[in-house]
Design an enzyme around this catalytic site. Structure first.
Site, PDB file in Angstrom:
ATOM      1  N   GLN A 168      32.262  37.161  35.445  1.00  0.00           N
ATOM      2  CA  GLN A 168      32.542  37.236  36.828  1.00  0.00           C
ATOM      3  C   GLN A 168      31.935  38.728  37.313  1.00  0.00           C
ATOM      4  OE1 GLN A 168      33.535  35.021  39.117  1.00  0.00           O
ATOM      5  NE2 GLN A 168      33.045  36.410  40.426  1.00  0.00           N
ATOM      6  N   ASP A 217      25.342  30.782  34.474  1.00  0.00           N
ATOM      7  CA  ASP A 217      25.112  31.369  35.769  1.00  0.00           C
ATOM      8  C   ASP A 217      23.507  31.551  35.844  1.00  0.00           C
ATOM      9  OD1 ASP A 217      27.087  32.056  37.545  1.00  0.00           O
ATOM     10  OD2 ASP A 217      27.871  33.780  36.668  1.00  0.00           O
ATOM     11  N   LYS A 241      37.103  28.440  39.830  1.00  0.00           N
ATOM     12  CA  LYS A 241      36.183  27.829  38.589  1.00  0.00           C
ATOM     13  C   LYS A 241      37.141  27.162  37.737  1.00  0.00           C
ATOM     14  CE  LYS A 241      32.743  31.135  40.015  1.00  0.00           C
ATOM     15  NZ  LYS A 241      32.233  32.557  39.472  1.00  0.00           N
TER      16      LYS A 241
END
Ligand code: NDP
Length: 284
Positions: free
Chosen positions: A98, A121, A54
């Site tokens: 994460q 997200d 990422k």
């Protein structure tokens, strides 16, 4: 039967090129680069690989990234305090936590702490709710990537029978909502579903997010189906397999994503896209 290979790597590259163009325009207009903050707790090797890719993608599209790494003994408060500080930090446009987090930390509490405007997200309950109502500004990356791939591959979604396998909050449920928005007739299957094959045999679109290596075989599919394989299953020999048995499925499917090289690269491309959307919105 000739099938179409849905090349997620190539399609993701197209998305990243467009984000790169927008990031450059953003820099010209504002004098700053969009910035993604990534929080990583614990030493899960897969999470470390995801975070590294990422950050690499951020550099590729001309964005900044910063990671906040904690040992697995980190407290929930420490993570939430970090998120609160990042929420207030005007130089940060997107915040990603994460997953999975260490077991003693509530994912629910942590995801709720992220500002809904920086929730790249798309996991904040507010964004999840908006997705169900009318579509959210920031939508979950993997499901958005699945829809993008289907459209790019030329799937006719309106009126199609779509079967989603899996009902998680991060893939199954949101992708089902998005397919519904595209006017598919959607069936969600899960571990308690009886006779999965009966549903699949009537499915024009299949999105599998069950995490069971090669569980979907060609004989289960309808001829010509568009098959999106979200599964990432680590095999004993170190390779990665999807949920779909590619070799038998490609004989029946009309179009299919490979694993690796399908949904995975799209997830990261959509994350870049969401960070861009968040930055543009924050700067009006
Ligand atoms: P979860 O474990 O949260 O959910 C799996 C779902 O599959 C559950 O709803 C479960 O049902 C269902 N399921 C399990 N076994 C069966 C079965 N035999 N038949 C039908 N349904 C079944 O996983 P995630 O949603 O987080 O992820 C799914 C997969 O996608 C994983 O392999 C993951 O690694 C991968 N993934 C890939 C990403 C990418 O970028 N390519 C991103 C995110 C995930 P029940 O609810 O009843 O337990």
């Amino acid at each position: 039967m000739a099938y179409q290979l849905i090349d997620g790597k190539a399609i993701a590259r197209e998305v990243r090129i467009e984000v790169k163009r927008r990031a450059n325009e953003f820099f010209i207009n504002t004098g700053v680069k969009p910035k993604l903050a990534v929080i990583l707790a614990g030493d899960n090797p897969a999470s470390q690989v995801y975070v590294a890719s990422k950050k690499k993608a951020c550099g590729w599209v001309g964005m900044e990234s910063a990671s906040y790494e904690f040992p697995s003994s980190v407290s929930e408060k420490e993570i939430i305090d970090t998120i609160y500080a990042l929420n207030e930090d005007k130089s940060v446009n997107g915040i990603l936590v994460q997953l999975p987090l260490p077991k003693h930390i509530s994912e629910e509490n942590v995801l709720r702490a992220v500002s809904k405007d920086k929730d790249v997200d798309g996991f904040h309950p507010m964004n999840a709710g908006e997705l169900m109502r009318k579509g959210a500004n920031l939508e979950p990356c993997t499901p958005a990537g699945c829809i993008y791939l289907l459209k790019k591959a030329g799937a006719l979604l309106s009126g199609a029978n779509a079967v989603v396998i899996g009902r998680s909050n991060i893939v199954g449920k949101p992708v089902a909502m998005m397919l519904l928005r595209e006017n598919c007739t959607v069936t969600i299957c899960h571990s308690k579903t009886k006779n999965l094959k009966d549903y699949l045999q009537n499915a024009d679109i299949v999105v599998s997010a069950m995490g069971r290596a090669r569980a979907i075989t060609g004989d289960m599919l309808k001829k010509g189906a568009y098959v999106i394989d979200v599964g990432i299953n680590r095999m004993e020999d170190g390779t990665i397999a999807g949920d779909v048995d590619f070799e038998s499925a490609k004989e029946v499917a009309g179009a299919i994503t490979p694993v690796p090289g399908g949904v995975g690269p799209m997830t990261i491309a959509m994350l870049m896209n969401n960070t861009m959307i968040a930055a543009e919105k924050q700067y009006g």
